[in-house]
Design a protein around this motif. Structure first.
Motif, PDB file in Angstrom:
ATOM      1  N   GLU A 164     -98.059 -71.597   6.904  1.00 16.78           N
ATOM      2  CA  GLU A 164     -96.664 -71.279   7.215  1.00 16.78           C
ATOM      3  C   GLU A 164     -95.962 -70.493   6.098  1.00 16.78           C
ATOM      4  O   GLU A 164     -95.238 -69.549   6.358  1.00 16.78           O
ATOM      5  N   PHE A 165     -96.181 -70.903   4.847  1.00 15.46           N
ATOM      6  CA  PHE A 165     -95.428 -70.336   3.728  1.00 15.46           C
ATOM      7  C   PHE A 165     -96.232 -69.396   2.838  1.00 15.46           C
ATOM      8  O   PHE A 165     -95.663 -68.651   2.055  1.00 15.46           O
ATOM      9  N   GLY A 166     -97.549 -69.457   2.913  1.00 12.18           N
ATOM     10  CA  GLY A 166     -98.405 -68.688   2.015  1.00 12.18           C
ATOM     11  C   GLY A 166     -98.928 -69.595   0.910  1.00 12.18           C
ATOM     12  O   GLY A 166     -98.525 -70.750   0.801  1.00 12.18           O
ATOM     13  N   THR A 167     -99.811 -69.078   0.092  1.00  7.85           N
ATOM     14  CA  THR A 167    -100.368 -69.877  -1.005  1.00  7.85           C
ATOM     15  C   THR A 167     -99.293 -70.069  -2.075  1.00  7.85           C
ATOM     16  O   THR A 167     -98.324 -69.306  -2.130  1.00  7.85           O
ATOM     17  N   PRO A 168     -99.469 -71.067  -2.955  1.00  9.91           N
ATOM     18  CA  PRO A 168     -98.506 -71.225  -4.059  1.00  9.91           C
ATOM     19  C   PRO A 168     -98.376 -69.952  -4.895  1.00  9.91           C
ATOM     20  O   PRO A 168     -97.269 -69.604  -5.327  1.00  9.91           O
ATOM     21  N   ASN A 169     -99.485 -69.239  -5.108  1.00 19.65           N
ATOM     22  CA  ASN A 169     -99.429 -67.977  -5.857  1.00 19.65           C
ATOM     23  C   ASN A 169     -98.552 -66.949  -5.152  1.00 19.65           C
ATOM     24  O   ASN A 169     -97.786 -66.228  -5.790  1.00 19.65           O
ATOM     25  N   GLU A 170     -98.680 -66.859  -3.848  1.00 13.68           N
ATOM     26  CA  GLU A 170     -97.883 -65.901  -3.084  1.00 13.68           C
ATOM     27  C   GLU A 170     -96.398 -66.257  -3.116  1.00 13.68           C
ATOM     28  O   GLU A 170     -95.543 -65.388  -3.267  1.00 13.68           O
ATOM     29  N   VAL A 171     -96.101 -67.549  -2.980  1.00 10.63           N
ATOM     30  CA  VAL A 171     -94.704 -68.000  -2.994  1.00 10.63           C
ATOM     31  C   VAL A 171     -94.080 -67.737  -4.362  1.00 10.63           C
ATOM     32  O   VAL A 171     -92.980 -67.195  -4.462  1.00 10.63           O
ATOM     33  N   ALA A 172     -94.789 -68.117  -5.427  1.00 11.48           N
ATOM     34  CA  ALA A 172     -94.288 -67.893  -6.787  1.00 11.48           C
ATOM     35  C   ALA A 172     -94.171 -66.396  -7.063  1.00 11.48           C
ATOM     36  O   ALA A 172     -93.194 -65.943  -7.674  1.00 11.48           O
ATOM     37  N   GLY A 173     -95.154 -65.616  -6.619  1.00 13.99           N
ATOM     38  CA  GLY A 173     -95.118 -64.170  -6.803  1.00 13.99           C
ATOM     39  C   GLY A 173     -93.921 -63.548  -6.126  1.00 13.99           C
ATOM     40  O   GLY A 173     -93.275 -62.640  -6.665  1.00 13.99           O
ATOM     41  N   SER A 174     -93.598 -64.025  -4.952  1.00 12.77           N
ATOM     42  CA  SER A 174     -92.443 -63.508  -4.223  1.00 12.77           C
ATOM     43  C   SER A 174     -91.150 -63.825  -4.982  1.00 12.77           C
ATOM     44  O   SER A 174     -90.250 -63.001  -5.070  1.00 12.77           O
ATOM     45  N   TYR A 175     -91.066 -65.014  -5.566  1.00  9.67           N
ATOM     46  CA  TYR A 175     -89.887 -65.372  -6.372  1.00  9.67           C
ATOM     47  C   TYR A 175     -89.761 -64.437  -7.572  1.00  9.67           C
ATOM     48  O   TYR A 175     -88.691 -63.909  -7.860  1.00  9.67           O
ATOM     49  N   ILE A 176     -90.870 -64.225  -8.269  1.00  9.57           N
ATOM     50  CA  ILE A 176     -90.863 -63.389  -9.468  1.00  9.57           C
ATOM     51  C   ILE A 176     -90.555 -61.926  -9.115  1.00  9.57           C
ATOM     52  O   ILE A 176     -89.811 -61.250  -9.821  1.00  9.57           O
ATOM     53  N   GLU A 177     -91.106 -61.445  -8.011  1.00  4.87           N
ATOM     54  CA  GLU A 177     -90.839 -60.066  -7.580  1.00  4.87           C
ATOM     55  C   GLU A 177     -89.360 -59.842  -7.296  1.00  4.87           C
ATOM     56  O   GLU A 177     -88.841 -58.752  -7.525  1.00  4.87           O
ATOM     57  N   ASN A 178     -88.693 -60.867  -6.800  1.00  2.00           N
ATOM     58  CA  ASN A 178     -87.278 -60.729  -6.455  1.00  2.00           C
ATOM     59  C   ASN A 178     -86.352 -60.831  -7.663  1.00  2.00           C
ATOM     60  O   ASN A 178     -85.168 -60.549  -7.545  1.00  2.00           O
ATOM     61  N   MET A 179     -86.884 -61.247  -8.802  1.00  2.00           N
ATOM     62  CA  MET A 179     -86.075 -61.273 -10.020  1.00  2.00           C
ATOM     63  C   MET A 179     -85.964 -59.848 -10.553  1.00  2.00           C
ATOM     64  O   MET A 179     -86.879 -59.049 -10.399  1.00  2.00           O
ATOM     65  N   GLU A 180     -84.875 -59.561 -11.199  1.00  2.00           N
ATOM     66  CA  GLU A 180     -84.745 -58.257 -11.840  1.00  2.00           C
ATOM     67  C   GLU A 180     -85.640 -58.238 -13.072  1.00  2.00           C
ATOM     68  O   GLU A 180     -85.776 -59.236 -13.773  1.00  2.00           O
TER      69      GLU A 180
END
Length: 98
Positions: free
Chosen positions: A52-68
């Motif tokens: 449903e949400f993706g792997t923990p790496n993908e979720v964390a990566g998405s958070y980091i990508e959205n940071m400036e």
């Protein structure tokens, strides 16, 4: 929340390299979404969460990508400086003792 949900959240927390209010809010929101998702299923497994949400790496990566980028660099540098100033006196005192 079941143990698989907690395990997923724990992995995401470990992967994100900074500690901030934004990270806490992100983890809280993610936890709520996972809880809502798992409440809808009779038996929610770790794989169901990943599907449903993706792997923990993908979720964390998405958070980091959205940071400036500037914000991320600033927080990572602050962490390095803190570790340096915290550990330097410890190593120096150890050197003088032995």
């Amino acid at each position: 929340m079941n143990k698989d949900s907690k395990k997923f959240i724990k992995y995401v927390k470990r992967i994100i390299p900074i500690h901030s209010k934004d990270k806490r809010e992100f983890i809280l929101l993610l936890s709520q979404r996972i809880k809502e998702f798992s409440d809808d299923l009779e038996r929610c497994t770790y794989q169901d969460i990943v599907n449903e949400f993706g792997t923990p790496n993908e979720v964390a990566g998405s958070y980091i990508e959205n940071m400036e980028s500037n914000e991320l660099i600033k927080k990572l540098n602050r962490k390095k400086l803190f570790q340096y100033f915290l550990l330097t006196p410890v190593f120096r005192s150890y050197h003088y003792i032995f």
